[in-house]
Design a protein around this motif. Structure first.
Motif, PDB file in Angstrom:
ATOM      1  N   THR A 103      49.411  52.298  35.273  1.00 22.02           N
ATOM      2  CA  THR A 103      47.993  52.437  34.931  1.00 22.02           C
ATOM      3  C   THR A 103      47.532  51.282  34.058  1.00 22.02           C
ATOM      4  O   THR A 103      46.454  50.705  34.268  1.00 22.02           O
ATOM      5  N   ALA A 104      48.355  50.945  33.057  1.00 26.25           N
ATOM      6  CA  ALA A 104      47.992  49.851  32.149  1.00 26.25           C
ATOM      7  C   ALA A 104      47.910  48.523  32.893  1.00 26.25           C
ATOM      8  O   ALA A 104      46.999  47.719  32.658  1.00 26.25           O
ATOM      9  N   GLN A 105      48.851  48.272  33.805  1.00 27.47           N
ATOM     10  CA  GLN A 105      48.829  47.024  34.555  1.00 27.47           C
ATOM     11  C   GLN A 105      47.572  46.910  35.413  1.00 27.47           C
ATOM     12  O   GLN A 105      46.951  45.833  35.480  1.00 27.47           O
ATOM     13  N   SER A 106      47.188  48.002  36.058  1.00 29.31           N
ATOM     14  CA  SER A 106      45.976  47.974  36.889  1.00 29.31           C
ATOM     15  C   SER A 106      44.731  47.697  36.051  1.00 29.31           C
ATOM     16  O   SER A 106      43.857  46.904  36.442  1.00 29.31           O
ATOM     17  N   GLU A 107      44.656  48.347  34.881  1.00 29.09           N
ATOM     18  CA  GLU A 107      43.478  48.160  34.037  1.00 29.09           C
ATOM     19  C   GLU A 107      43.439  46.752  33.454  1.00 29.09           C
ATOM     20  O   GLU A 107      42.373  46.124  33.396  1.00 29.09           O
ATOM     21  N   ILE A 108      44.593  46.242  33.019  1.00 26.42           N
ATOM     22  CA  ILE A 108      44.632  44.878  32.477  1.00 26.42           C
ATOM     23  C   ILE A 108      44.276  43.872  33.564  1.00 26.42           C
ATOM     24  O   ILE A 108      43.561  42.886  33.319  1.00 26.42           O
ATOM     25  N   SER A 109      44.759  44.114  34.784  1.00 20.06           N
ATOM     26  CA  SER A 109      44.432  43.213  35.892  1.00 20.06           C
ATOM     27  C   SER A 109      42.929  43.172  36.143  1.00 20.06           C
ATOM     28  O   SER A 109      42.351  42.095  36.375  1.00 20.06           O
ATOM     29  N   SER A 110      42.269  44.329  36.097  1.00 21.25           N
ATOM     30  CA  SER A 110      40.818  44.357  36.312  1.00 21.25           C
ATOM     31  C   SER A 110      40.077  43.650  35.184  1.00 21.25           C
ATOM     32  O   SER A 110      39.082  42.964  35.423  1.00 21.25           O
ATOM     33  N   LYS A 111      40.576  43.793  33.950  1.00 25.07           N
ATOM     34  CA  LYS A 111      39.946  43.113  32.823  1.00 25.07           C
ATOM     35  C   LYS A 111      40.093  41.594  32.945  1.00 25.07           C
ATOM     36  O   LYS A 111      39.168  40.834  32.635  1.00 25.07           O
ATOM     37  N   VAL A 112      41.266  41.151  33.401  1.00 27.35           N
ATOM     38  CA  VAL A 112      41.477  39.712  33.580  1.00 27.35           C
ATOM     39  C   VAL A 112      40.565  39.168  34.677  1.00 27.35           C
ATOM     40  O   VAL A 112      39.954  38.101  34.536  1.00 27.35           O
ATOM     41  N   ASN A 113      40.447  39.898  35.781  1.00 32.87           N
ATOM     42  CA  ASN A 113      39.588  39.449  36.887  1.00 32.87           C
ATOM     43  C   ASN A 113      38.120  39.357  36.468  1.00 32.87           C
ATOM     44  O   ASN A 113      37.360  38.557  37.037  1.00 32.87           O
ATOM     45  N   SER A 114      37.723  40.143  35.482  1.00 29.99           N
ATOM     46  CA  SER A 114      36.318  40.134  35.069  1.00 29.99           C
ATOM     47  C   SER A 114      35.924  38.861  34.333  1.00 29.99           C
ATOM     48  O   SER A 114      34.720  38.582  34.207  1.00 29.99           O
ATOM     49  N   VAL A 115      36.899  38.101  33.833  1.00 26.22           N
ATOM     50  CA  VAL A 115      36.564  36.877  33.082  1.00 26.22           C
ATOM     51  C   VAL A 115      37.083  35.627  33.779  1.00 26.22           C
ATOM     52  O   VAL A 115      37.104  34.545  33.176  1.00 26.22           O
ATOM     53  N   LEU A 116      37.511  35.737  35.032  1.00 27.13           N
ATOM     54  CA  LEU A 116      38.029  34.561  35.729  1.00 27.13           C
ATOM     55  C   LEU A 116      36.981  33.460  35.860  1.00 27.13           C
ATOM     56  O   LEU A 116      37.305  32.268  35.808  1.00 27.13           O
ATOM     57  N   ASP A 117      35.692  33.851  36.029  1.00 25.08           N
ATOM     58  CA  ASP A 117      34.649  32.844  36.185  1.00 25.08           C
ATOM     59  C   ASP A 117      34.362  32.098  34.888  1.00 25.08           C
ATOM     60  O   ASP A 117      33.675  31.070  34.898  1.00 25.08           O
ATOM     61  N   ARG A 118      34.882  32.594  33.767  1.00 22.55           N
ATOM     62  CA  ARG A 118      34.666  31.922  32.479  1.00 22.55           C
ATOM     63  C   ARG A 118      35.784  30.952  32.150  1.00 22.55           C
ATOM     64  O   ARG A 118      35.694  30.195  31.171  1.00 22.55           O
ATOM     65  N   PRO A 120      38.309  27.610  32.788  1.00 25.71           N
ATOM     66  CA  PRO A 120      38.092  26.261  33.340  1.00 25.71           C
ATOM     67  C   PRO A 120      38.489  26.214  34.815  1.00 25.71           C
ATOM     68  O   PRO A 120      39.474  26.828  35.228  1.00 25.71           O
ATOM     69  N   PRO A 121      37.728  25.459  35.614  1.00 21.74           N
ATOM     70  CA  PRO A 121      38.032  25.401  37.058  1.00 21.74           C
ATOM     71  C   PRO A 121      39.415  24.835  37.360  1.00 21.74           C
ATOM     72  O   PRO A 121      40.024  25.182  38.373  1.00 21.74           O
ATOM     73  N   GLN A 122      39.921  23.948  36.491  1.00 21.66           N
ATOM     74  CA  GLN A 122      41.208  23.316  36.750  1.00 21.66           C
ATOM     75  C   GLN A 122      42.394  24.216  36.399  1.00 21.66           C
ATOM     76  O   GLN A 122      43.538  23.893  36.720  1.00 21.66           O
ATOM     77  N   SER A 123      42.138  25.320  35.730  1.00 18.88           N
ATOM     78  CA  SER A 123      43.239  26.195  35.328  1.00 18.88           C
ATOM     79  C   SER A 123      43.732  27.028  36.508  1.00 18.88           C
ATOM     80  O   SER A 123      42.993  27.284  37.455  1.00 18.88           O
ATOM     81  N   GLN A 124      45.004  27.434  36.424  1.00 17.04           N
ATOM     82  CA  GLN A 124      45.592  28.266  37.469  1.00 17.04           C
ATOM     83  C   GLN A 124      45.180  29.728  37.264  1.00 17.04           C
ATOM     84  O   GLN A 124      44.766  30.131  36.178  1.00 17.04           O
ATOM     85  N   LYS A 125      45.332  30.508  38.311  1.00 18.08           N
ATOM     86  CA  LYS A 125      45.011  31.932  38.207  1.00 18.08           C
ATOM     87  C   LYS A 125      46.038  32.631  37.320  1.00 18.08           C
ATOM     88  O   LYS A 125      47.242  32.385  37.445  1.00 18.08           O
ATOM     89  N   PRO A 126      45.606  33.485  36.403  1.00 17.95           N
ATOM     90  CA  PRO A 126      46.555  34.179  35.518  1.00 17.95           C
ATOM     91  C   PRO A 126      47.565  34.995  36.312  1.00 17.95           C
ATOM     92  O   PRO A 126      47.234  35.641  37.302  1.00 17.95           O
TER      93      PRO A 126
END
Length: 437
Positions: A103-118, A120-126
């Motif tokens: 449950t925690a992993q799913s929620e943390i994953s959704s929180k991370v996806n919510s700030v991906l657009d913020r 830097p474009p050159q950074s890798q996906k978390p």
């Protein structure tokens, strides 16, 4: 009639119960898992984000800070830590004890996806990983060589050794520490770049546009179908050296003209030393429900076979094995029980002077300890450093109980009672205090 009278008046029943405790206790001891520490569902979720070329301040400000703010909103987190190093952001979220890590992993994953657009474009996906159980590996394997390069050792371990280790039952994961993965390095010369009016961005653009994988599809006829292939990627050091970066008139500026191109490693910032020599280490994590001693035996057998297949000049060794500590603790308990029996035997014989009386605590002490394995199995415990420590401490209680019962029976016999009556009275007098202990 008291509860204790049953076993004194019916010696056959007492013998059968004792034998049942012995047999079932030994079977329970075999069934108990052997771990280094008690099994707990303490999970750690790690979010790693790479931003190659960025300094720690940039990583902290533009990657770690927004990710931390988002991850902190997830439920089930006990505390968080983070580190920002050149090119890498690492955020570690330790969950509350026994909290559902899925449950925690799913929620943390959704929180991370919510700030991906913020980010830097050159950074890798978390990258999000979950570690369940202890965070420290149980076994470490070290590999060293004075003739092979670190990236060659890493390549061999990745292809040959790690798959064999991970295939062992009971091993959850095998990670390479201090890895030197192959990577093409282009060391740019600022003076040559300036001479050709180029920048590092131009070289990066040339690499991105000239080295890519393309699928062209296929062509069909009435009778045949042909898959089309295009050589759109570079495969050798020479190909990269001859990569066209810029054309000035009829002159083509190639990568080797402005940079020193070599086949090196992805990372040069981490080193592992063993006995003062650079090493590549494999950290072996044991599954939470696996027996550490059994996995250690299997790994030792596999590793002996791995050592016979190592390339010339490469040496390997098991530099840390947590099973050694558990074995030492088990041996310590065994020695303690043996020492206890000898001391009890001498003390009882010295003060009571009766060999038959000496035999009673010698039988009762091991039987009590073996019987405790039944309760450990029923309660879901394991044999680990803490339960072994508890058994060492419990030996003192068992010794005290055995001695005071024998001494109390002997006292009543000296006062004129028969052995049967003395046993009945002594057991009634001490049953309450012994159960309380």
């Amino acid at each position: 009639m008291r509860f204790t009278d049953i076993f004194i008046r019916r010696p056959v029943l007492a013998t059968v119960v004792s034998l049942m405790l012995l047999v079932v206790g030994l079977r329970a001891a075999i069934s108990l898992p052997v771990l280094q520490y008690p099994k707990t569902e303490n999970a750690v979720v790690t979010v790693t984000t790479a931003y190659f070329g960025a300094d720690p301040d940039v990583v902290a400000g533009f990657i770690t800070t927004p990710l931390e703010a988002a991850i902190a909103q997830a439920a089930g987190i006990d505390y968080m830590t983070s580190s920002s190093t050149p090119g890498v952001s690492t955020i570690t979220a330790t969950l509350r004890l026994n909290y559902d890590y899925n449950t925690a992993q799913s929620e943390i994953s959704s929180k991370v996806n919510s700030v991906l657009d913020r980010l830097p474009p050159q950074s890798q996906k978390p990258v999000i990983t979950v570690q369940v159980g202890q965070n420290i590996a149980s076994i470490y394997l070290s590999f060293q060589s004075s003739t092979l390069q670190p990236n060659q050792i890493t390549d061999y371990l990745t292809r040959v050794v790690v798959p064999q280790v991970q295939a062992i039952p009971g091993i959850k994961q095998a990670d390479i520490i201090g890895a030197r993965n192959f990577a093409l390095r282009a060391w740019l010369d600022p003076a040559k770049l300036a001479a050709f009016n180029l920048t590092a961005a131009d070289v990066n653009q040339a690499l991105a546009t000239n080295d890519f994988i393309s699928g062209l599809g296929n062509t069909k006829g009435q009778m045949v179908q042909v898959t089309l292939n295009a050589s759109t990627s570079l495969h050798s050091l020479t190909d990269f050296e001859n990569l066209a970066v810029k054309q000035v008139g009829t002159t083509i500026v190639r990568l080797k003209d402005v940079a020193t191109v070599s086949l090196g490693s992805e990372d040069y910032t981490t080193e592992v030393l063993y006995n003062g020599q650079n090493s590549i280490v494999i950290a072996v994590n044991i599954a939470p429900d696996a027996s550490l001693l059994e996995v250690s035996k299997r790994l030792t057998t596999v590793f002996a076979n791995v050592k016979t297949q190592l390339p010339e000049g490469l040496a390997g060794a098991i530099v840390f094995n947590a099973a050694d500590f558990v074995n030492a603790a088990i041996n310590e308990v065994t020695y303690t029980i043996a020492e206890t029996l000898i001391i009890v035997m001498l003390v009882v014989f010295a003060f009571l002077g009766n060999l038959r009386t000496v035999a009673i605590p010698i039988v009762a002490i091991p039987l009590s300890l073996i019987g405790s394995f039944i309760m450990m199995l029923a309660l879901g415990y394991s044999i680990n450093l803490l339960t072994l420590l508890a058994m060492v401490l419990a030996i003192g209680l068992v010794v005290d109980d055995a001695i005071i019962v024998v001494e109390n029976v002997h006292r009543h016999m000296n006062e004129g009672m028969s052995a049967f009556d003395a046993s009945i009275v002594a057991a009634r007098e001490l049953a309450g205090p012994i159960i309380a202990m």
